[in-house]
Structure formats: C-alpha cells, structure tokens
Design a protein around this motif. Structure first.
Motif, short mmCIF file in Angstrom:
data_model
loop_
_atom_site.label_atom_id
_atom_site.label_comp_id
_atom_site.label_asym_id
_atom_site.label_seq_id
_atom_site.Cartn_x
_atom_site.Cartn_y
_atom_site.Cartn_z
N GLY A 9 0.79 -1.21 0.00
CA GLY A 9 0.00 0.00 0.00
C GLY A 9 0.83 1.27 0.00
O GLY A 9 2.05 1.25 0.22
N PRO A 10 0.19 2.43 -0.23
CA PRO A 10 0.92 3.69 -0.40
C PRO A 10 1.60 4.19 0.87
O PRO A 10 2.64 4.83 0.80
N ASP A 11 1.01 3.92 2.06
CA ASP A 11 1.63 4.41 3.30
C ASP A 11 2.99 3.77 3.52
O ASP A 11 3.97 4.44 3.87
N THR A 12 3.04 2.46 3.34
CA THR A 12 4.32 1.76 3.50
C THR A 12 5.33 2.26 2.47
O THR A 12 6.51 2.48 2.78
N ALA A 13 4.86 2.46 1.22
CA ALA A 13 5.77 2.93 0.17
C ALA A 13 6.32 4.31 0.49
O ALA A 13 7.50 4.59 0.26
N ALA A 14 5.49 5.19 1.03
CA ALA A 14 5.94 6.53 1.36
C ALA A 14 7.00 6.51 2.46
O ALA A 14 8.01 7.22 2.39
N GLU A 15 6.77 5.68 3.48
CA GLU A 15 7.74 5.59 4.57
C GLU A 15 9.04 4.95 4.08
O GLU A 15 10.13 5.35 4.48
N LEU A 16 8.92 3.96 3.20
CA LEU A 16 10.12 3.34 2.65
C LEU A 16 10.92 4.35 1.85
O LEU A 16 12.15 4.39 1.93
N ALA A 17 10.24 5.19 1.07
CA ALA A 17 10.95 6.21 0.28
C ALA A 17 11.71 7.15 1.20
O ALA A 17 12.84 7.55 0.90
N ARG A 18 11.09 7.51 2.33
CA ARG A 18 11.77 8.41 3.27
C ARG A 18 13.03 7.74 3.83
O ARG A 18 14.09 8.38 3.95
N ARG A 19 12.95 6.46 4.16
CA ARG A 19 14.09 5.78 4.77
C ARG A 19 15.20 5.49 3.77
O ARG A 19 16.36 5.35 4.15
N LEU B 62 19.16 -5.83 -1.10
CA LEU B 62 18.64 -6.47 0.11
C LEU B 62 17.24 -5.98 0.44
O LEU B 62 16.38 -6.75 0.89
N VAL B 63 17.00 -4.70 0.21
CA VAL B 63 15.65 -4.16 0.46
C VAL B 63 14.64 -4.85 -0.46
O VAL B 63 13.53 -5.19 -0.04
N GLY B 64 15.02 -5.06 -1.72
CA GLY B 64 14.13 -5.77 -2.62
C GLY B 64 13.81 -7.16 -2.13
O GLY B 64 12.67 -7.63 -2.22
N GLU B 65 14.80 -7.86 -1.59
CA GLU B 65 14.56 -9.19 -1.06
C GLU B 65 13.64 -9.14 0.16
O GLU B 65 12.80 -10.03 0.36
N ARG B 66 13.78 -8.09 0.97
CA ARG B 66 12.89 -7.95 2.14
C ARG B 66 11.44 -7.74 1.70
O ARG B 66 10.51 -8.23 2.33
N ILE B 67 11.24 -6.99 0.62
CA ILE B 67 9.88 -6.78 0.11
C ILE B 67 9.25 -8.11 -0.26
O ILE B 67 8.07 -8.37 -0.01
N ILE B 68 10.04 -8.99 -0.86
CA ILE B 68 9.54 -10.30 -1.26
C ILE B 68 9.25 -11.16 -0.03
O ILE B 68 8.22 -11.83 0.06
N ASP B 69 10.15 -11.12 0.96
CA ASP B 69 10.05 -12.04 2.10
C ASP B 69 9.00 -11.64 3.12
O ASP B 69 8.36 -12.51 3.73
N CYS B 70 8.80 -10.34 3.33
CA CYS B 70 7.94 -9.89 4.42
C CYS B 70 6.46 -10.04 4.06
O CYS B 70 6.07 -9.92 2.90
N ASP B 71 5.66 -10.29 5.08
CA ASP B 71 4.22 -10.49 4.90
C ASP B 71 3.42 -9.22 5.18
O ASP B 71 2.26 -9.13 4.76
N THR B 72 4.00 -8.26 5.91
CA THR B 72 3.29 -7.03 6.24
C THR B 72 4.19 -5.83 5.99
O THR B 72 5.41 -5.93 5.99
N GLY B 73 3.53 -4.66 5.81
CA GLY B 73 4.29 -3.45 5.63
C GLY B 73 5.09 -3.09 6.86
O GLY B 73 6.24 -2.63 6.79
N GLY B 74 4.50 -3.30 8.04
CA GLY B 74 5.23 -3.01 9.28
C GLY B 74 6.45 -3.87 9.42
O GLY B 74 7.51 -3.42 9.86
#
Length: 284
Positions: free
Chosen positions: A244-254, A266-278
């Motif tokens: 969703g957009p909220d997670t994407a916005a926070e990720l862009a900031r970080r 590594l961040v791309g791999e985390r996107i694949i592995d994680c089940d939630t935005g948090g």
C-alpha cells in the motif's frame, strides 16, 4: 504461418476486402521487421472471431468458387486471398476447443445469461490459467467479465478477482519476485553502460586525453546516481503494489540518499520475504 485476426460484433459485408487488406499489411510489416525473409511467402490463414448475437451472414470470400466443381474450387482456393475462417464464439461447439484455450473461456462467459452463472463460470475458468504466467489473462478476463455483468444485472458488481480465486493476494508475491529479479539482473548493467557511453561522448568532445578520462569518470558517476534513483523508485513501487501507499511513502523516506546497490538489493529481497508493511519497515 501468418494468422491475421479480426474481431467482429456485427456482420460486415465488406469483410473479404478488409481481410485481403489486413493480410497484405501484416505481411508487409513482418517483412520490414525482418520476421519474414525478403522474397519468402508464408501461408496465410485469416480468421474472423465473431461474438454477435445474430448469425454471421456476411460474405466469406469463397462465393466465386461455389458454382464450380469441387476439384476446380479446391485448386483455385489458394488464389482467393480474400477468404477467411469464421470462429463464431456464440455457436461453435465448446468440445472442439482445449480446456485451457483462452477463446474458449471468452466464449463460455459470453453464453451466460444470468449474473450467478457468469460468476460461477468465471471462477471455474480462472482455475484453467494458474500461476504467475496466467495472471495477466486472469486479470483481463475478470475485467471483461465485469462489463458483461453490467449487462446481465440491475445492480451490484462482480465479486473481486481475489474472492473468485479464493486467495487474499493472488500471486502478488510471485509477481513482485519475478519483476525484482528481472530488474536486479538488468539494472546495473544498463546503468554501467549508460554511464560509460555518456562519459566517452563528453570526454571525446573535449579533445584531450585527460578530458576523455575525466569525462568517463563523471559519466559513470552520474549514470550510477541516476540508476540508484531509479532503483529506489522501483523498490517503492513494488512496496506500494504489495503493502500500500503508506508503507511505500515511509520506505521512500528511509531510502532517501541510499546509493549502495547491495543495500538496495537487500531491500528488494525484504519486500519479497515480508508479509506485512510493518514487518518490512522494521527489517529495513
């Protein structure tokens, strides 16, 4: 073999002439693209896919042959480029087509006369095109079925794709993983090549050996910077697609200012592995 295809919802008396023109244009395009070698003449099988309610009554291009003896007509058929094969989706026997044929799925939905039947038929047809490879067609079939639904119902809407498939997010992780792996394989080579090319052009314009070396270095640096910006943008799009957009916005900031390609990978791999935005943001 070249198969020019025309989709029709109504009878068209000019179809033989149109088919002849379409076939000629397609052959010319394929020759210019190098798909067909110069001088080659592949067999052509024009097809008209018809989904109209009334029976097809337009000319089929074979009228000049019908008064002739069968043997003569068969011999002259090769010289009738305006002829075509009609595929009537409303009347062709369903048993003639394989279960995983896409036009068969379209024909089955067309023949439904009630919303409930349409939804049930759609749910069954979606199972015939599984996995990430079939996802674009499943999405297109569902979107098109939504238009049929409005014709059959007085209100409401077709159940969403994930409900009909019985999954919360059909193949989304697989789709993101495939796209990320493609991007990871292509992105760095493209950035490197663009940077080297840009540096070489700028350096040679200066006309000095040191200018060439300096230009190459600057070009590579600029190309890498532009490339990492695109990488960060791609990661944010993937995160938005999955979380969703909220997670994407926070990720862009970080990720602002992060330029290390290994870190971004590594961040791309985390996107694949994680089940939630948090969970993604915590690991990032």
């Amino acid at each position: 073999m070249v198969v020019p295809t025309e989709f029709q919802s109504g009878n068209d008396r000019d179809m033989p002439g149109r088919i002849r023109e379409y076939a000629a244009r397609q052959l010319d395009t394929l020759r210019r693209q190098g798909v067909i070698p110069a001088g080659d003449a592949p067999p052509v099988l024009p097809v008209v896919v018809y989904d109209g309610a009334a029976r097809w009554s337009a000319a089929d291009g074979l009228e000049p042959l019908r008064p002739l003896p069968a043997g003569v007509a068969a011999h002259l058929a090769a010289f009738q480029p305006q002829a075509y094969v009609l595929l009537d989706l409303m009347r062709a026997p369903m048993d003639d087509w394989p279960d995983d044929n896409r036009l068969r799925a379209v024909a089955r939905l067309l023949r439904q006369d009630a919303p409930d039947g349409l939804a049930a038929a759609l749910a069954e047809e979606l199972t015939r095109f599984p996995g990430i490879a079939g996802l674009p067609f499943r999405q297109a079939l569902h979107a098109w079925a939504g238009e049929l639904w409005t014709r059959l119902s007085e209100g409401g809407s077709l159940p969403p794709l994930d409900a009909l498939e019985g999954t919360e997010a059909p193949d989304m992780t697989s789709m993101i993983e495939v796209r990320f792996n493609e991007w990871k394989a292509e992105q760095f080579e493209r950035v490197r090549a663009e940077g080297v090319a840009k540096g070489r052009a700028e350096g040679m314009a200066k006309g000095r050996a040191e200018g060439v070396a300096e230009g190459r270095a600057e070009g590579v640096a600029e190309g890498v910077a532009e490339g990492t910006e695109r990488q960060r943008a791609m990661l944010c799009r993937l995160a938005e697609r999955k979380f969703g957009p909220d997670t994407a916005a926070e990720l862009a900031r970080r990720l602002a200012g992060v330029a290390d390609p290994d870190v971004l990978a590594l961040v791309g791999e985390r996107i694949i592995d994680c089940d939630t935005g948090g969970g993604l943001l915590e690991r990032v």
